[in-house]
Design a protein around this motif. Structure first.
Motif, PDB file in Angstrom:
ATOM      1  N   PRO A  89      -2.466  11.322   4.227  1.00  0.00           N
ATOM      2  CA  PRO A  89      -1.935  11.610   5.562  1.00  0.00           C
ATOM      3  C   PRO A  89      -2.894  11.098   6.648  1.00  0.00           C
ATOM      4  O   PRO A  89      -4.118  11.204   6.464  1.00  0.00           O
ATOM      5  N   PRO A  90      -2.379  10.550   7.737  1.00  0.00           N
ATOM      6  CA  PRO A  90      -0.967  10.441   8.119  1.00  0.00           C
ATOM      7  C   PRO A  90      -0.293   9.167   7.607  1.00  0.00           C
ATOM      8  O   PRO A  90       0.733   8.762   8.135  1.00  0.00           O
ATOM      9  N   PHE A  91      -0.868   8.526   6.579  1.00  0.00           N
ATOM     10  CA  PHE A  91      -0.353   7.246   6.095  1.00  0.00           C
ATOM     11  C   PHE A  91       0.476   7.396   4.820  1.00  0.00           C
ATOM     12  O   PHE A  91       0.804   6.415   4.171  1.00  0.00           O
ATOM     13  N   LYS A  92       0.782   8.622   4.478  1.00  0.00           N
ATOM     14  CA  LYS A  92       1.638   8.886   3.321  1.00  0.00           C
ATOM     15  C   LYS A  92       3.077   8.940   3.803  1.00  0.00           C
ATOM     16  O   LYS A  92       3.500   9.896   4.462  1.00  0.00           O
ATOM     17  N   ASN A  93       3.829   7.903   3.515  1.00  0.00           N
ATOM     18  CA  ASN A  93       5.225   7.853   3.970  1.00  0.00           C
ATOM     19  C   ASN A  93       6.094   7.228   2.877  1.00  0.00           C
ATOM     20  O   ASN A  93       5.639   7.023   1.748  1.00  0.00           O
ATOM     21  N   ASP A  94       7.320   6.936   3.218  1.00  0.00           N
ATOM     22  CA  ASP A  94       8.262   6.413   2.226  1.00  0.00           C
ATOM     23  C   ASP A  94       8.360   4.893   2.248  1.00  0.00           C
ATOM     24  O   ASP A  94       9.333   4.320   1.769  1.00  0.00           O
ATOM     25  N   TRP A  95       7.363   4.230   2.796  1.00  0.00           N
ATOM     26  CA  TRP A  95       7.389   2.773   2.837  1.00  0.00           C
ATOM     27  C   TRP A  95       7.365   2.180   1.433  1.00  0.00           C
ATOM     28  O   TRP A  95       6.693   2.689   0.534  1.00  0.00           O
ATOM     29  N   THR A  96       8.058   1.069   1.269  1.00  0.00           N
ATOM     30  CA  THR A  96       7.954   0.300   0.037  1.00  0.00           C
ATOM     31  C   THR A  96       6.643  -0.483   0.047  1.00  0.00           C
ATOM     32  O   THR A  96       5.984  -0.603   1.091  1.00  0.00           O
ATOM     33  N   ASN A  97       6.268  -1.024  -1.095  1.00  0.00           N
ATOM     34  CA  ASN A  97       5.058  -1.846  -1.154  1.00  0.00           C
ATOM     35  C   ASN A  97       5.170  -3.050  -0.220  1.00  0.00           C
ATOM     36  O   ASN A  97       4.185  -3.455   0.408  1.00  0.00           O
ATOM     37  N   GLN A  98       6.378  -3.599  -0.123  1.00  0.00           N
ATOM     38  CA  GLN A  98       6.594  -4.738   0.759  1.00  0.00           C
ATOM     39  C   GLN A  98       6.352  -4.353   2.221  1.00  0.00           C
ATOM     40  O   GLN A  98       5.717  -5.091   2.974  1.00  0.00           O
ATOM     41  N   GLN A  99       6.821  -3.185   2.615  1.00  0.00           N
ATOM     42  CA  GLN A  99       6.608  -2.720   3.986  1.00  0.00           C
ATOM     43  C   GLN A  99       5.123  -2.496   4.265  1.00  0.00           C
ATOM     44  O   GLN A  99       4.622  -2.819   5.337  1.00  0.00           O
ATOM     45  N   ARG A 100       4.422  -1.930   3.296  1.00  0.00           N
ATOM     46  CA  ARG A 100       2.990  -1.693   3.474  1.00  0.00           C
ATOM     47  C   ARG A 100       2.236  -3.019   3.555  1.00  0.00           C
ATOM     48  O   ARG A 100       1.295  -3.167   4.335  1.00  0.00           O
TER      49      ARG A 100
END
Length: 301
Positions: A112-123
């Protein structure tokens, strides 16, 4: 170097606006001016925050991988005007999260606060954007990293305990290299003089770091290349977040290289070095000996 907090009235009461709003601070300011709550809701109050014109932002990193512990210092150098443009773009990148700030270790660990539902591609896309922005505005980047086992093996035991912190050695080496680059007769670096430094505020480290800075300045800086040094937190000074990104990648590069000499460079570090203005220093025994001699001259006991 300028920031402002603004409170504007609206139909429902009070609305926040401006670059960086802090309603608690504005309300406190209004109270100091003896402005009542009703008058406060009907007025626009602007508080201007003036910060020194820092050019060099410094952060540290400690990583322990594959049984190897590495400590490093990283610094980014730019003009005050460039840092102002950087902050605007940096805020735009963070809004994609949205993230309130950027901390490299926590981002890659998905804390947190970087724990989200992003895909690996989005990250990966975000990482590319953040590294592009971090590397766009600085004139120069430098990092100094050392293996702790080598440091402990070489550093004399009779040096005062407070000066045994390997981050101070890395800091000394980065400052010495930077001063040498700027003052070299063939230097083509176009930087403002004197340079003012900001280091991230950390309990138990900043005091010695500041003392070390002024000792270096007094001993070697007869031409006035170095100005003053301050300390602050990464929330108030976004360029510290860029320095954090640089030193994280430089440290990890050394750790990975020690583990596997033929490993490919990580994509984020490759992006940070795209303009060929980043110098990663590997701090070995000869530089450590120079630091020890410097300490013994400054602290004979």
């Amino acid at each position: 170097p300028w920031g402002w907090d603004t409170i504007l009235p609206n139909a429902s009461g009070i609305e926040q606006g401006g670059c960086s709003s802090a309603p608690t601070g504005i309300r406190h300011l209004a109270a100091c001016w003896r402005i009542g709550e009703q008058d406060f809701a009907e007025r626009m109050i602007v508080a201007v925050k003036v910060t020194p014109p820092y050019h060099v932002y410094i952060d540290d990193s400690t990583q322990d991988r594959y049984g190897k512990k590495v400590v490093a210092i990283g610094a980014y150098v730019a003009t005050v005007e460039a840092w102002a443009r950087f902050e605007n773009d940096w805020a735009g990148v963070l809004r994609r999260g949205p993230f309130p700030f950027f901390h490299t270790t926590d981002f890659f660990a998905r804390q947190p606060p970087f724990k989200n539902d992003w895909t690996n591609q989005q990250r990966n896309e975000f990482t590319e954007r953040i590294t592009m922005t971090a590397s766009e505005y600085p004139v120069l980047g430098v990092s100094g990293a050392i293996l702790c086992e080598e440091y402990e093996r070489t550093f004399p035991y009779n040096i005062q305990q407070g000066w045994r912190d390997p981050r101070l050695f890395a800091l000394h080496s980065v400052w010495a290299w930077l001063h040498g680059m700027i003052t070299h007769q063939d230097s083509r670096l176009s930087l403002p003089k004197p340079l003012h430094f900001l280091i991230e505020r950390q309990k138990g480290f900043v005091g010695n770091a500041v003392e070390l800075f002024y000792a270096i300045k007094d001993k070697f800086d007869s031409t006035g290349v170095f100005g003053d040094i301050g300390n602050g937190d990464r929330l108030m000074y976004p360029p510290l977040q860029a320095a954090d990104l640089l030193v994280y990648e430089a440290t990890r590069s050394l750790v990975e290289g020690e583990h596997n000499p033929i490993v490919e460079m990580r994509k984020p570090f490759e992006m940070l070095k795209r303009k060929r203005n980043v110098m990663p220093l590997e701090l070995r025994a000869d530089l450590l000996q120079q630091y020890v001699e410097f300490l013994r001259e400054e602290h004979p006991s």
